[in-house]
Design an enzyme around this catalytic site. Structure first.
Site, PDB file in Angstrom:
ATOM      1  N   CYS A 114      -5.101   1.740  -5.642  1.00  0.00           N
ATOM      2  CA  CYS A 114      -3.914   1.647  -4.780  1.00  0.00           C
ATOM      3  C   CYS A 114      -3.831   2.791  -3.768  1.00  0.00           C
ATOM      4  CB  CYS A 114      -2.647   1.607  -5.623  1.00  0.00           C
ATOM      5  SG  CYS A 114      -2.600   0.216  -6.747  1.00  0.00           S
ATOM      6  N   HIS A 247       3.362   3.973  -1.367  1.00  0.00           N
ATOM      7  CA  HIS A 247       2.765   2.837  -2.075  1.00  0.00           C
ATOM      8  C   HIS A 247       3.883   2.066  -2.772  1.00  0.00           C
ATOM      9  CE1 HIS A 247       0.387   0.330  -4.539  1.00  0.00           C
ATOM     10  NE2 HIS A 247       0.596   0.993  -5.653  1.00  0.00           N
ATOM     11  N   ASN A 277       3.316  -5.335  -5.732  1.00  0.00           N
ATOM     12  CA  ASN A 277       2.308  -4.284  -5.530  1.00  0.00           C
ATOM     13  C   ASN A 277       1.030  -4.933  -5.008  1.00  0.00           C
ATOM     14  OD1 ASN A 277       0.313  -2.358  -5.789  1.00  0.00           O
ATOM     15  ND2 ASN A 277       0.968  -1.660  -7.819  1.00  0.00           N
TER      16      ASN A 277
HETATM   17  O1  UT7 Z   1      -0.207   1.086  -8.477  1.00  0.00           O
HETATM   18  C1  UT7 Z   1       0.135   1.504  -9.757  1.00  0.00           C
HETATM   19  C2  UT7 Z   1       0.348   0.259 -10.560  1.00  0.00           C
HETATM   20  N1  UT7 Z   1       1.267   0.280 -11.629  1.00  0.00           N
HETATM   21  C3  UT7 Z   1       2.525   0.752 -11.614  1.00  0.00           C
HETATM   22  O2  UT7 Z   1       3.003   1.366 -10.733  1.00  0.00           O
HETATM   23  C4  UT7 Z   1       3.324   0.496 -12.847  1.00  0.00           C
HETATM   24  C5  UT7 Z   1       4.215   1.628 -13.220  1.00  0.00           C
HETATM   25  N2  UT7 Z   1       5.043   1.239 -14.382  1.00  0.00           N
HETATM   26  C6  UT7 Z   1       6.063   0.392 -14.249  1.00  0.00           C
HETATM   27  O3  UT7 Z   1       6.390  -0.069 -13.188  1.00  0.00           O
HETATM   28  C7  UT7 Z   1       6.847   0.060 -15.504  1.00  0.00           C
HETATM   29  O4  UT7 Z   1       6.370   0.867 -16.580  1.00  0.00           O
HETATM   30  C8  UT7 Z   1       6.748  -1.443 -15.898  1.00  0.00           C
HETATM   31  C9  UT7 Z   1       7.530  -2.274 -14.879  1.00  0.00           C
HETATM   32  C10 UT7 Z   1       5.308  -1.907 -15.943  1.00  0.00           C
HETATM   33  C11 UT7 Z   1       7.376  -1.657 -17.255  1.00  0.00           C
HETATM   34  O5  UT7 Z   1       8.727  -1.203 -17.254  1.00  0.00           O
HETATM   35  P1  UT7 Z   1       9.272  -0.285 -18.416  1.00  0.00           P
HETATM   36  O6  UT7 Z   1      10.673  -0.019 -18.127  1.00  0.00           O
HETATM   37  O7  UT7 Z   1       8.335   0.890 -18.543  1.00  0.00           O
HETATM   38  O8  UT7 Z   1       9.186  -1.245 -19.661  1.00  0.00           O
HETATM   39  P2  UT7 Z   1       8.405  -1.043 -21.042  1.00  0.00           P
HETATM   40  O9  UT7 Z   1       6.948  -1.251 -20.851  1.00  0.00           O
HETATM   41  O10 UT7 Z   1       8.895   0.205 -21.718  1.00  0.00           O
HETATM   42  O11 UT7 Z   1       8.965  -2.276 -21.875  1.00  0.00           O
HETATM   43  C12 UT7 Z   1      10.360  -2.352 -22.252  1.00  0.00           C
HETATM   44  C13 UT7 Z   1      10.577  -3.687 -22.940  1.00  0.00           C
HETATM   45  C14 UT7 Z   1       9.554  -3.969 -24.026  1.00  0.00           C
HETATM   46  O12 UT7 Z   1      10.212  -4.707 -25.063  1.00  0.00           O
HETATM   47  P3  UT7 Z   1      10.676  -3.972 -26.403  1.00  0.00           P
HETATM   48  O13 UT7 Z   1       9.423  -3.379 -26.996  1.00  0.00           O
HETATM   49  O14 UT7 Z   1      11.668  -2.934 -25.975  1.00  0.00           O
HETATM   50  O15 UT7 Z   1      11.252  -5.099 -27.205  1.00  0.00           O
HETATM   51  C15 UT7 Z   1       8.568  -4.900 -23.353  1.00  0.00           C
HETATM   52  O16 UT7 Z   1       7.902  -5.732 -24.256  1.00  0.00           O
HETATM   53  O17 UT7 Z   1      10.451  -4.739 -21.973  1.00  0.00           O
HETATM   54  C16 UT7 Z   1       9.481  -5.683 -22.441  1.00  0.00           C
HETATM   55  N3  UT7 Z   1       8.787  -6.248 -21.284  1.00  0.00           N
HETATM   56  C17 UT7 Z   1       9.224  -7.319 -20.604  1.00  0.00           C
HETATM   57  N4  UT7 Z   1      10.291  -8.120 -20.798  1.00  0.00           N
HETATM   58  C18 UT7 Z   1      10.456  -9.152 -19.929  1.00  0.00           C
HETATM   59  C19 UT7 Z   1       7.654  -5.786 -20.700  1.00  0.00           C
HETATM   60  N5  UT7 Z   1       7.339  -6.558 -19.666  1.00  0.00           N
HETATM   61  C20 UT7 Z   1       8.296  -7.525 -19.582  1.00  0.00           C
HETATM   62  C21 UT7 Z   1       8.514  -8.622 -18.730  1.00  0.00           C
HETATM   63  N6  UT7 Z   1       9.603  -9.390 -18.931  1.00  0.00           N
HETATM   64  N7  UT7 Z   1       7.684  -8.886 -17.706  1.00  0.00           N
END
Ligand code: UT7
Length: 320
Positions: A114, A247, A277
Site C-alpha cells: 500500500c 493511504h 482500501n
Molecule cells: O493497508 C493496510 C491494510 N490493512 C489495514 O489498514 C487494516 C487495519 N485494521 C483495521 O482496519 C481493523 O483492525 C479491522 C477493520 C480489520 C478490524 O476492526 P477491529 O475493530 O480491530 O475488530 P477486531 O478484529 O478486534 O474484531 C472485533 C470483533 C470480533 O468478534 P469478537 O471476537 O469480539 O466476537 C470479530 O470476529 O468483530 C468481529 N468481526 C466482524 N464482525 C462483523 C471481524 N470482522 C468482522 C466483520 N463483520 N467483517
C-alpha cells in the site's frame, strides 16, 4: 536548481460496485459493523478479465489528457503494484505498449504494497533531480480483489480495485519539497500474501492474511511520525499544510492520524467510504479526486503519505 512538479493527475475505477449489503450475502457481516469499524460503504471490483495494466492505462490516459502533453514525451513509466498482470513482462512495459510509446529511458514496476505509490513518486523525483529523465508517468494500481479471500470477513470487507496516476515533470520551480520512505522487515508477518509459483507448483497462501489490530497500530504510529519528521526536514510547519492525502485504509486510521498530527479532519482527503482500501492506488486516486473536485488547488501545500505490508511507509510534501 532542478525540481520535479506534478503537472497532472488521473484515475480509474472499475464500473462494478460491491456494497456492504452485497457482502452480507457473502460472509457473516453487516453494513453497520463495516461502517462503524472502517467507514467503508462500498468498493469497486474489476470486471472478469480486467487487469492492473488495463486500469493503469485508463488512469494514465486521464493524466496525459489533463497535462495536455503528447504521450511520446514521457521518458519513464513506473507502476507501483502488488498485483502485476504477470511475473514478466512488467505491468509498466504493458502500459507503455498500450500507450504507444516507442522507447522510454526505463519502464518498471515497484512493489511496496500500500506504500507503493509513495515509493514510486520518490523514485521518480530522484530520477528527475539527477537529470536522467524529464517526464515520468507514475502509476499506483492494484487488482487487490484477486488476492482477497471472500470467506474471510476480517479482510474481504476492506479492499477494492482501482488505479491512479500523476505526470511528474522537471521544473525550475519547486514542486516536490521532500520525500521520505522507510521499511522495517521485522513486521513482515502482520500482513502477508505469501502464495507463489515455485517449480510449477503453487506454494503458500494465495490470499491476504492480516493481523488487523497490529496493522492498525503500526499505521497510525508510522503515518504521524513520518509526517512530523518530513515536515521538520523540509522546514514547514504541520499547521501550514493545506491538505493531507493519506493511504485510505480505515477512516479510524485517518481520524487517529489527524489527531496525532493536530490537524482537523476537514483537511484530510477521505475516499475510503466509496473506494475502500485500493492498496497502491489509494493515494493517487484520492489526490485526483480532490484535484478534480476543486479542493486541491495550485500552490496548496499538500502531504501525501502511505503505509503497507513489509512493513513499509512513506510521505511526500508537495507545493502543488
Ligand atoms: O493497508 C493496510 C491494510 N490493512 C489495514 O489498514 C487494516 C487495519 N485494521 C483495521 O482496519 C481493523 O483492525 C479491522 C477493520 C480489520 C478490524 O476492526 P477491529 O475493530 O480491530 O475488530 P477486531 O478484529 O478486534 O474484531 C472485533 C470483533 C470480533 O468478534 P469478537 O471476537 O469480539 O466476537 C470479530 O470476529 O468483530 C468481529 N468481526 C466482524 N464482525 C462483523 C471481524 N470482522 C468482522 C466483520 N463483520 N467483517
Amino acid at each position: 536548481m532542478r525540481y520535479s512538479r506534478i503537472i497532472s493527475t488521473g484515475s480509474y475505477l472499475p464500473e462494478r460496485i460491491l456494497t456492504n449489503k452485497e457482502l452480507e450475502t457473502i460472509v457473516e457481516t453487516n453494513d453497520e459493523w463495516i461502517v462503524e469499524r472502517t467507514g467503508i460503504k462500498e468498493r469497486h471490483i474489476v470486471a472478469s478479465g480486467e487487469k492492473t495494466s488495463d486500469m493503469s492505462y485508463q488512469a494514465a490516459l486521464a493524466a496525459i489528457k489533463s497535462a495536455g502533453i503528447d504521450a511520446s514525451t514521457i521518458d519513464m513509466i513506473l507502476v507501483a503494484t502488488s498485483t502485476a498482470d504477470s511475473v514478466v513482462p512488467s505491468t509498466a512495459c504493458i502500459v507503455q505498449e498500450k500507450l504507444g510509446i516507442k522507447t522510454t529511458k526505463g519502464s518498471f514496476d515497484l512493489q511496496a504494497a500500500c506504500t507503493g505509490f509513495m515509493y514510486a513518486l520518490t523514485t521518480a523525483d530522484c530520477y528527475i533531480k539527477s537529470g536522467m529523465v524529464d517526464t515520468v508517468l507514475v502509476i499506483g494500481a492494484d487488482t487487490i480483489s484477486r488476492i482477497v479471500d471472500y470467506t474471510d470477513r476480517g479482510t474481504c470487507i476492506l479492499f477494492g480495485d482501482g488505479a491512479g496516476a500523476v505526470i511528474l515533470q522537471a521544473s525550475d520551480r519547486q514542486g516536490i519539497l521532500g520525500c521520505d520512505i522507510r521499511a522495517d522487515g521485522s513486521y513482515r508477518s502482520i500482513l502477508t500474501c505469501d502464495g507463489h509459483v515455485y517449480n510449477g507448483k503453487v506454494e503458500g497462501n494465495p490470499y491476504l492474511q492480516m493481523d488487523g489490530q497490529a496493522v492498525f497500530k503500526f499505521a497510525v504510529k508510522s503515518l504521524s511520525s513520518i509526517a512530523k519528521t518530513l515536515a521538520e526536514k523540509v522546514g514547514v510547519s504541520i499547521a501550514d499544510i493545506d491538505w493531507v492525502v493519506p493511504h485510505q485504509a480505515n477512516v479510524r486510521i485517518l481520524e487517529t492520524t489527524a489527531k496525532m498530527l493536530g490537524i482537523g479532519m476537514e483537511k484530510m482527503i477521505s475516499t475510503v467510504a466509496l473506494h475502500g482500501n485500493t492498496s497502491a492506488a489509494s493515494v493517487p486516486l484520492a489526490l485526483d479526486l480532490a484535484v478534480r473536485d476543486g479542493r486541491i488547488k495550485r500552490g496548496d501545500l499538500i502531504l501525501l503519505e502511505g503505509v503497507g505490508a513489509g512493513f513499509t511507509w512513506g510521505a511526500s510534501l508537495i507545493r502543488f
